[in-house]
Write a protein that holds these residues in place. Structure first.
Motif, PDB file in Angstrom:
ATOM      1  N   GLU A 140       0.836  -1.199   0.000  1.00 30.70           N
ATOM      2  CA  GLU A 140       0.000   0.000   0.000  1.00 30.70           C
ATOM      3  C   GLU A 140       0.872   1.250   0.000  1.00 30.70           C
ATOM      4  O   GLU A 140       1.991   1.251   0.511  1.00 30.70           O
ATOM      5  N   SER A 141       0.315   2.317  -0.515  1.00 29.17           N
ATOM      6  CA  SER A 141       0.993   3.613  -0.478  1.00 29.17           C
ATOM      7  C   SER A 141      -0.042   4.718  -0.572  1.00 29.17           C
ATOM      8  O   SER A 141      -1.197   4.472  -0.940  1.00 29.17           O
ATOM      9  N   GLY A 142       0.385   5.928  -0.220  1.00 30.70           N
ATOM     10  CA  GLY A 142      -0.472   7.094  -0.404  1.00 30.70           C
ATOM     11  C   GLY A 142      -1.058   7.692   0.852  1.00 30.70           C
ATOM     12  O   GLY A 142      -1.716   8.731   0.796  1.00 30.70           O
ATOM     13  N   GLY A 143      -0.842   7.064   1.999  1.00 26.29           N
ATOM     14  CA  GLY A 143      -1.358   7.647   3.226  1.00 26.29           C
ATOM     15  C   GLY A 143      -0.584   8.890   3.623  1.00 26.29           C
ATOM     16  O   GLY A 143       0.424   9.244   3.015  1.00 26.29           O
ATOM     17  N   GLY A 144      -1.080   9.562   4.653  1.00 25.71           N
ATOM     18  CA  GLY A 144      -0.395  10.751   5.138  1.00 25.71           C
ATOM     19  C   GLY A 144      -1.300  11.654   5.930  1.00 25.71           C
ATOM     20  O   GLY A 144      -2.382  11.246   6.363  1.00 25.71           O
ATOM     21  N   LEU A 145      -0.844  12.881   6.102  1.00 30.06           N
ATOM     22  CA  LEU A 145      -1.575  13.895   6.863  1.00 30.06           C
ATOM     23  C   LEU A 145      -2.267  14.846   5.893  1.00 30.06           C
ATOM     24  O   LEU A 145      -1.635  15.343   4.946  1.00 30.06           O
ATOM     25  N   VAL A 146      -3.541  15.093   6.142  1.00 29.61           N
ATOM     26  CA  VAL A 146      -4.305  15.996   5.286  1.00 29.61           C
ATOM     27  C   VAL A 146      -5.258  16.799   6.158  1.00 29.61           C
ATOM     28  O   VAL A 146      -5.717  16.314   7.203  1.00 29.61           O
ATOM     29  N   GLN A 147      -5.554  18.001   5.747  1.00 27.24           N
ATOM     30  CA  GLN A 147      -6.495  18.838   6.493  1.00 27.24           C
ATOM     31  C   GLN A 147      -7.922  18.411   6.200  1.00 27.24           C
ATOM     32  O   GLN A 147      -8.210  17.825   5.144  1.00 27.24           O
ATOM     33  N   GLN A 196      -9.624   6.895  -4.095  1.00 27.51           N
ATOM     34  CA  GLN A 196      -9.577   8.348  -4.127  1.00 27.51           C
ATOM     35  C   GLN A 196     -10.473   8.873  -3.028  1.00 27.51           C
ATOM     36  O   GLN A 196     -11.677   8.567  -3.005  1.00 27.51           O
ATOM     37  N   MET A 197      -9.899   9.626  -2.116  1.00 23.54           N
ATOM     38  CA  MET A 197     -10.639  10.121  -0.965  1.00 23.54           C
ATOM     39  C   MET A 197     -10.715  11.635  -1.017  1.00 23.54           C
ATOM     40  O   MET A 197      -9.677  12.309  -0.948  1.00 23.54           O
ATOM     41  N   ASN A 198     -11.915  12.168  -1.122  1.00 19.72           N
ATOM     42  CA  ASN A 198     -12.148  13.605  -1.169  1.00 19.72           C
ATOM     43  C   ASN A 198     -12.983  14.040   0.024  1.00 19.72           C
ATOM     44  O   ASN A 198     -13.675  13.223   0.646  1.00 19.72           O
ATOM     45  N   SER A 199     -12.907  15.314   0.328  1.00 15.49           N
ATOM     46  CA  SER A 199     -13.701  15.889   1.427  1.00 15.49           C
ATOM     47  C   SER A 199     -13.530  15.078   2.711  1.00 15.49           C
ATOM     48  O   SER A 199     -14.509  14.731   3.381  1.00 15.49           O
ATOM     49  N   LEU A 200     -12.304  14.796   3.049  1.00 20.11           N
ATOM     50  CA  LEU A 200     -12.028  13.952   4.212  1.00 20.11           C
ATOM     51  C   LEU A 200     -12.429  14.638   5.519  1.00 20.11           C
ATOM     52  O   LEU A 200     -12.345  15.869   5.652  1.00 20.11           O
ATOM     53  N   LYS A 201     -12.834  13.823   6.467  1.00 16.93           N
ATOM     54  CA  LYS A 201     -13.296  14.297   7.771  1.00 16.93           C
ATOM     55  C   LYS A 201     -12.343  13.820   8.864  1.00 16.93           C
ATOM     56  O   LYS A 201     -11.688  12.776   8.722  1.00 16.93           O
ATOM     57  N   THR A 202     -12.302  14.549   9.957  1.00 15.88           N
ATOM     58  CA  THR A 202     -11.385  14.189  11.037  1.00 15.88           C
ATOM     59  C   THR A 202     -11.673  12.789  11.575  1.00 15.88           C
ATOM     60  O   THR A 202     -10.745  12.070  11.965  1.00 15.88           O
ATOM     61  N   VAL A 245      -6.428  12.905   9.397  1.00 12.56           N
ATOM     62  CA  VAL A 245      -7.145  14.099   8.949  1.00 12.56           C
ATOM     63  C   VAL A 245      -7.200  15.063  10.124  1.00 12.56           C
ATOM     64  O   VAL A 245      -7.897  14.822  11.113  1.00 12.56           O
ATOM     65  N   SER A 246      -6.445  16.132  10.005  1.00 13.87           N
ATOM     66  CA  SER A 246      -6.322  17.057  11.128  1.00 13.87           C
ATOM     67  C   SER A 246      -5.892  18.428  10.631  1.00 13.87           C
ATOM     68  O   SER A 246      -5.156  18.550   9.652  1.00 13.87           O
TER      69      SER A 246
END
Length: 123
Positions: free
Chosen positions: A6-13, A81-87, A121-122
């Protein structure tokens, strides 16, 4: 033996986007389904989205309209594909693959998991 990377994870607002990838390798004869699950601390692992061999897709109710699963059959790779991510979607995301592999006994069923990728998501 089937290996999932797997790849592509991380920190996003909050409100941001990420794209996860998962590539399957090994003595794969056929794939019946690939999917994504997630597990937050203290919670059980839950299904996020799955795509079966004929292309039918299933989503958790909470992600419909925001997350999209797709697959490249030639590469044995699934994407999320993940859009409009929530905390509250902060979790470890796991790839899953089910099908049949070649073995000395012929084709045998398998079900494999990836090692997981952290999505935070933070703000």
């Amino acid at each position: 033996q089937v290996n999932l990377v797997e790849s592509g994870g991380g920190l996003v607002q909050p409100g941001g986007s990420l794209r996860l990838s998962c590539a399957a390798s090994g003595s794969i004869a056929s794939i019946d389904a690939m999917g994504w699950y997630r597990q937050a601390p203290g919670d059980e692992r839950e299904v996020v989205a799955r795509i079966i061999s004929r292309g039918s897709m299933n989503y958790a109710e909470s992600v419909k309209g925001r997350l999209t699963i797709s697959r490249d059959n030639a590469k044995n790779t699934v994407y999320l594909q993940m859009n409009s991510l929530k905390t509250e979607e902060t979790a470890v995301y796991y790839c899953n693959c089910e099908g049949r592999l070649y073995s000395d006994e012929g084709r045998v069923d398998f079900r494999s998991w990836g090692q997981g990728t952290q999505v935070t998501v933070s703000s």
